[in-house]
Design a protein around this motif. Structure first.
Motif, PDB file in Angstrom:
ATOM      1  N   SER A 221     -25.389 -26.481 -32.369  1.00  0.00           N
ATOM      2  CA  SER A 221     -24.503 -25.400 -32.779  1.00  0.00           C
ATOM      3  C   SER A 221     -23.123 -25.596 -32.183  1.00  0.00           C
ATOM      4  O   SER A 221     -22.833 -26.612 -31.563  1.00  0.00           O
ATOM      5  N   SER A 222     -22.282 -24.598 -32.400  1.00  0.00           N
ATOM      6  CA  SER A 222     -21.027 -24.383 -31.695  1.00  0.00           C
ATOM      7  C   SER A 222     -19.807 -25.025 -32.344  1.00  0.00           C
ATOM      8  O   SER A 222     -19.890 -26.038 -33.040  1.00  0.00           O
ATOM      9  N   GLN A 223     -18.663 -24.384 -32.051  1.00  0.00           N
ATOM     10  CA  GLN A 223     -17.355 -24.861 -32.452  1.00  0.00           C
ATOM     11  C   GLN A 223     -16.424 -24.769 -31.242  1.00  0.00           C
ATOM     12  O   GLN A 223     -16.825 -24.294 -30.183  1.00  0.00           O
ATOM     13  N   THR A 224     -15.200 -25.186 -31.431  1.00  0.00           N
ATOM     14  CA  THR A 224     -14.198 -25.093 -30.376  1.00  0.00           C
ATOM     15  C   THR A 224     -13.420 -23.792 -30.512  1.00  0.00           C
ATOM     16  O   THR A 224     -13.511 -23.096 -31.525  1.00  0.00           O
ATOM     17  N   LEU A 225     -12.631 -23.464 -29.483  1.00  0.00           N
ATOM     18  CA  LEU A 225     -11.793 -22.271 -29.532  1.00  0.00           C
ATOM     19  C   LEU A 225     -10.887 -22.294 -30.749  1.00  0.00           C
ATOM     20  O   LEU A 225     -10.734 -21.284 -31.444  1.00  0.00           O
ATOM     21  N   TRP A 226     -10.280 -23.445 -31.033  1.00  0.00           N
ATOM     22  CA  TRP A 226      -9.359 -23.540 -32.164  1.00  0.00           C
ATOM     23  C   TRP A 226     -10.078 -23.287 -33.486  1.00  0.00           C
ATOM     24  O   TRP A 226      -9.537 -22.633 -34.375  1.00  0.00           O
ATOM     25  N   ARG A 227     -11.293 -23.812 -33.616  1.00  0.00           N
ATOM     26  CA  ARG A 227     -12.026 -23.660 -34.879  1.00  0.00           C
ATOM     27  C   ARG A 227     -12.493 -22.218 -35.073  1.00  0.00           C
ATOM     28  O   ARG A 227     -12.439 -21.691 -36.187  1.00  0.00           O
ATOM     29  N   TYR A 228     -12.953 -21.577 -34.017  1.00  0.00           N
ATOM     30  CA  TYR A 228     -13.343 -20.171 -34.134  1.00  0.00           C
ATOM     31  C   TYR A 228     -12.157 -19.330 -34.594  1.00  0.00           C
ATOM     32  O   TYR A 228     -12.278 -18.487 -35.485  1.00  0.00           O
ATOM     33  N   ARG A 229     -10.996 -19.559 -33.972  1.00  0.00           N
ATOM     34  CA  ARG A 229      -9.808 -18.796 -34.357  1.00  0.00           C
ATOM     35  C   ARG A 229      -9.452 -19.059 -35.823  1.00  0.00           C
ATOM     36  O   ARG A 229      -9.116 -18.121 -36.571  1.00  0.00           O
ATOM     37  N   SER A 230      -9.528 -20.309 -36.255  1.00  0.00           N
ATOM     38  CA  SER A 230      -9.203 -20.659 -37.630  1.00  0.00           C
ATOM     39  C   SER A 230     -10.148 -19.978 -38.617  1.00  0.00           C
ATOM     40  O   SER A 230      -9.715 -19.439 -39.641  1.00  0.00           O
ATOM     41  N   LEU A 231     -11.445 -19.996 -38.315  1.00  0.00           N
ATOM     42  CA  LEU A 231     -12.426 -19.374 -39.201  1.00  0.00           C
ATOM     43  C   LEU A 231     -12.177 -17.871 -39.340  1.00  0.00           C
ATOM     44  O   LEU A 231     -12.282 -17.308 -40.440  1.00  0.00           O
ATOM     45  N   LEU A 232     -11.847 -17.218 -38.250  1.00  0.00           N
ATOM     46  CA  LEU A 232     -11.594 -15.782 -38.286  1.00  0.00           C
ATOM     47  C   LEU A 232     -10.320 -15.462 -39.064  1.00  0.00           C
ATOM     48  O   LEU A 232     -10.284 -14.504 -39.847  1.00  0.00           O
ATOM     49  N   HIS A 233      -9.278 -16.245 -38.876  1.00  0.00           N
ATOM     50  CA  HIS A 233      -8.040 -16.023 -39.624  1.00  0.00           C
ATOM     51  C   HIS A 233      -8.260 -16.248 -41.117  1.00  0.00           C
ATOM     52  O   HIS A 233      -7.763 -15.482 -41.960  1.00  0.00           O
ATOM     53  N   GLU A 234      -9.021 -17.288 -41.456  1.00  0.00           N
ATOM     54  CA  GLU A 234      -9.305 -17.566 -42.865  1.00  0.00           C
ATOM     55  C   GLU A 234     -10.088 -16.431 -43.513  1.00  0.00           C
ATOM     56  O   GLU A 234      -9.929 -16.168 -44.714  1.00  0.00           O
ATOM     57  N   ALA A 235     -10.921 -15.746 -42.730  1.00  0.00           N
ATOM     58  CA  ALA A 235     -11.729 -14.643 -43.255  1.00  0.00           C
ATOM     59  C   ALA A 235     -10.946 -13.333 -43.340  1.00  0.00           C
ATOM     60  O   ALA A 235     -11.461 -12.358 -43.892  1.00  0.00           O
ATOM     61  N   GLY A 236      -9.727 -13.298 -42.797  1.00  0.00           N
ATOM     62  CA  GLY A 236      -8.919 -12.092 -42.886  1.00  0.00           C
ATOM     63  C   GLY A 236      -8.900 -11.241 -41.636  1.00  0.00           C
ATOM     64  O   GLY A 236      -8.512 -10.066 -41.693  1.00  0.00           O
ATOM     65  N   PHE A 237      -9.288 -11.826 -40.500  1.00  0.00           N
ATOM     66  CA  PHE A 237      -9.260 -11.095 -39.233  1.00  0.00           C
ATOM     67  C   PHE A 237      -8.033 -11.507 -38.429  1.00  0.00           C
ATOM     68  O   PHE A 237      -7.569 -12.642 -38.509  1.00  0.00           O
ATOM     69  N   ALA A 238      -7.522 -10.569 -37.636  1.00  0.00           N
ATOM     70  CA  ALA A 238      -6.349 -10.817 -36.811  1.00  0.00           C
ATOM     71  C   ALA A 238      -6.627 -10.357 -35.382  1.00  0.00           C
ATOM     72  O   ALA A 238      -7.743  -9.932 -35.063  1.00  0.00           O
ATOM     73  N   ASP A 239      -5.593 -10.437 -34.527  1.00  0.00           N
ATOM     74  CA  ASP A 239      -5.714  -9.998 -33.132  1.00  0.00           C
ATOM     75  C   ASP A 239      -6.933 -10.628 -32.460  1.00  0.00           C
ATOM     76  O   ASP A 239      -7.722  -9.944 -31.791  1.00  0.00           O
ATOM     77  N   VAL A 240      -7.111 -11.927 -32.645  1.00  0.00           N
ATOM     78  CA  VAL A 240      -8.280 -12.627 -32.108  1.00  0.00           C
ATOM     79  C   VAL A 240      -8.093 -12.825 -30.604  1.00  0.00           C
ATOM     80  O   VAL A 240      -7.084 -13.376 -30.154  1.00  0.00           O
ATOM     81  N   GLY A 241      -9.063 -12.353 -29.839  1.00  0.00           N
ATOM     82  CA  GLY A 241      -9.027 -12.491 -28.389  1.00  0.00           C
ATOM     83  C   GLY A 241     -10.249 -13.219 -27.879  1.00  0.00           C
ATOM     84  O   GLY A 241     -11.356 -13.026 -28.395  1.00  0.00           O
ATOM     85  N   PHE A 242     -10.063 -14.062 -26.860  1.00  0.00           N
ATOM     86  CA  PHE A 242     -11.160 -14.849 -26.303  1.00  0.00           C
ATOM     87  C   PHE A 242     -11.417 -14.446 -24.851  1.00  0.00           C
ATOM     88  O   PHE A 242     -10.485 -14.259 -24.069  1.00  0.00           O
ATOM     89  N   TYR A 243     -12.700 -14.345 -24.516  1.00  0.00           N
ATOM     90  CA  TYR A 243     -13.142 -13.996 -23.167  1.00  0.00           C
ATOM     91  C   TYR A 243     -14.248 -14.950 -22.757  1.00  0.00           C
ATOM     92  O   TYR A 243     -14.988 -15.475 -23.597  1.00  0.00           O
ATOM     93  N   ALA A 244     -14.372 -15.160 -21.457  1.00  0.00           N
ATOM     94  CA  ALA A 244     -15.433 -16.019 -20.927  1.00  0.00           C
ATOM     95  C   ALA A 244     -16.489 -15.159 -20.247  1.00  0.00           C
ATOM     96  O   ALA A 244     -16.192 -14.485 -19.255  1.00  0.00           O
TER      97      ALA A 244
END
Length: 291
Positions: free
Chosen positions: A188-211
């Motif tokens: 499984s899994s993607q990188t931070l950049w890919r997760y952000r890209s997938l969310l933007h492509e789906a129409g989501f904004a204000d993407v925040g990452f936490y550990a």
């Protein structure tokens, strides 16, 4: 295939039957624990529900919890929200949750059986928020799923069923994460950049990452990755606390701690601490549906 932290299908069915006959508490705290203490803790520990504090849930009416598993997070949410819909495609898990709901008298939790690869059985704009967890299969790399069709489909469906300005919370592994097994990385899994890209492509904004640290299964701390200074403070101060190291040792994570601390010291020396956000083991990701 069962997940690394779940029970095989035949055992899952026995757990569900035991919950219906002898009660969910016996099925969990006696039967599950005897089979696998790690899987038992993952199934019943509500500590992971603390992830909900990343979302503005005050005044929220309905929340969708995807891939709800044995229900630890869903039941926790149902205790503080008017309505929680828990969706899963595994009958044994849903039967266990149904027995627990009936025996506990929880009326705010509703169960739905559905597959994540099919259209979600909800009307447009049904929820103020949605939570995805324990779904590593949807983040398989593009070499397996061309252009991440599975993830793109699911995110598009979530964009449809979440109301305008509604929120999404995702728990997902990091493909570049350190101290992860080869099996975890390959499955499984993607990188931070890919997760952000997938969310933007789906129409989501204000993407925040936490550990979630030390892991997404046991988020003792949730560290925002937008600020390098906060991450440095955490690594320098909190990880050196004696009580925290004791907790890690009790859970068999002392070796992991030594590796992480050595790598952090090296990155400090090389002035590369800003790269730490890209190699944490897993991410908690928040995103808001654009209006």
């Amino acid at each position: 295939q069962p997940q690394l932290d779940d029970f095989p299908p035949d055992e899952a069915e026995k757990i569900a039957r035991t919950a219906a006959v002898r009660g969910w508490e016996f099925a969990a705290h006696e039967y599950m624990r005897a089979l696998s203490h790690h899987a038992y803790r993952h199934a019943v520990d509500e500590y992971r529900a603390h992830n909900r504090f990343l979302l503005p849930l005050e005044g929220v009416g309905r929340v969708l919890c995807l891939r709800c598993g044995w229900g630890a997070v869903a039941f926790n949410l149902a205790g503080c929200l008017p309505a929680v819909l828990a969706l899963d495609d595994r009958p044994a898990h849903l039967h266990f949750m149904a027995a627990r709901r009936r025996q506990s008298g929880v009326e705010t939790l509703h169960l739905v059986r559905a597959c994540l690869s099919a259209p979600l059985p909800f009307a447009t704009g049904s929820f103020e928020a949605a939570i995805i967890q324990d779904t590593p299969e949807i983040w398989q790399p593009a070499a397996t799923w061309k252009n991440n069709r599975y993830a793109s489909h699911l995110l598009a469906e979530l964009h449809r069923v979440v109301r305008d300005a509604g929120w999404l919370l995702i728990s997902a592994p990091n493909r570049l994460g350190i101290v992860r097994s080869r099996r975890e990385i390959q499955s499984s899994s993607q990188t931070l950049w890919r997760y952000r890209s997938l969310l933007h492509e789906a129409g989501f904004a204000d993407v925040g990452f936490y550990a979630p640290l030390p892991s997404d299964a046991e988020p003792f701390f949730i560290v925002p990755l937008q600020s390098r200074w906060i991450l440095e403070f955490f690594m320098d101060r909190i990880l050196q606390a004696e009580d925290y190291r004791t907790k890690l040792q009790v859970r068999g994570l002392s070796g992991v701690f030594r590796i992480v601390w050595a790598l952090w010291q090296l990155s400090r020396w090389l002035r590369l601490t800003g790269l730490a956000r890209y190699v944490v083991p897993a991410y908690l990701i928040t995103a808001r549906k654009q209006v």
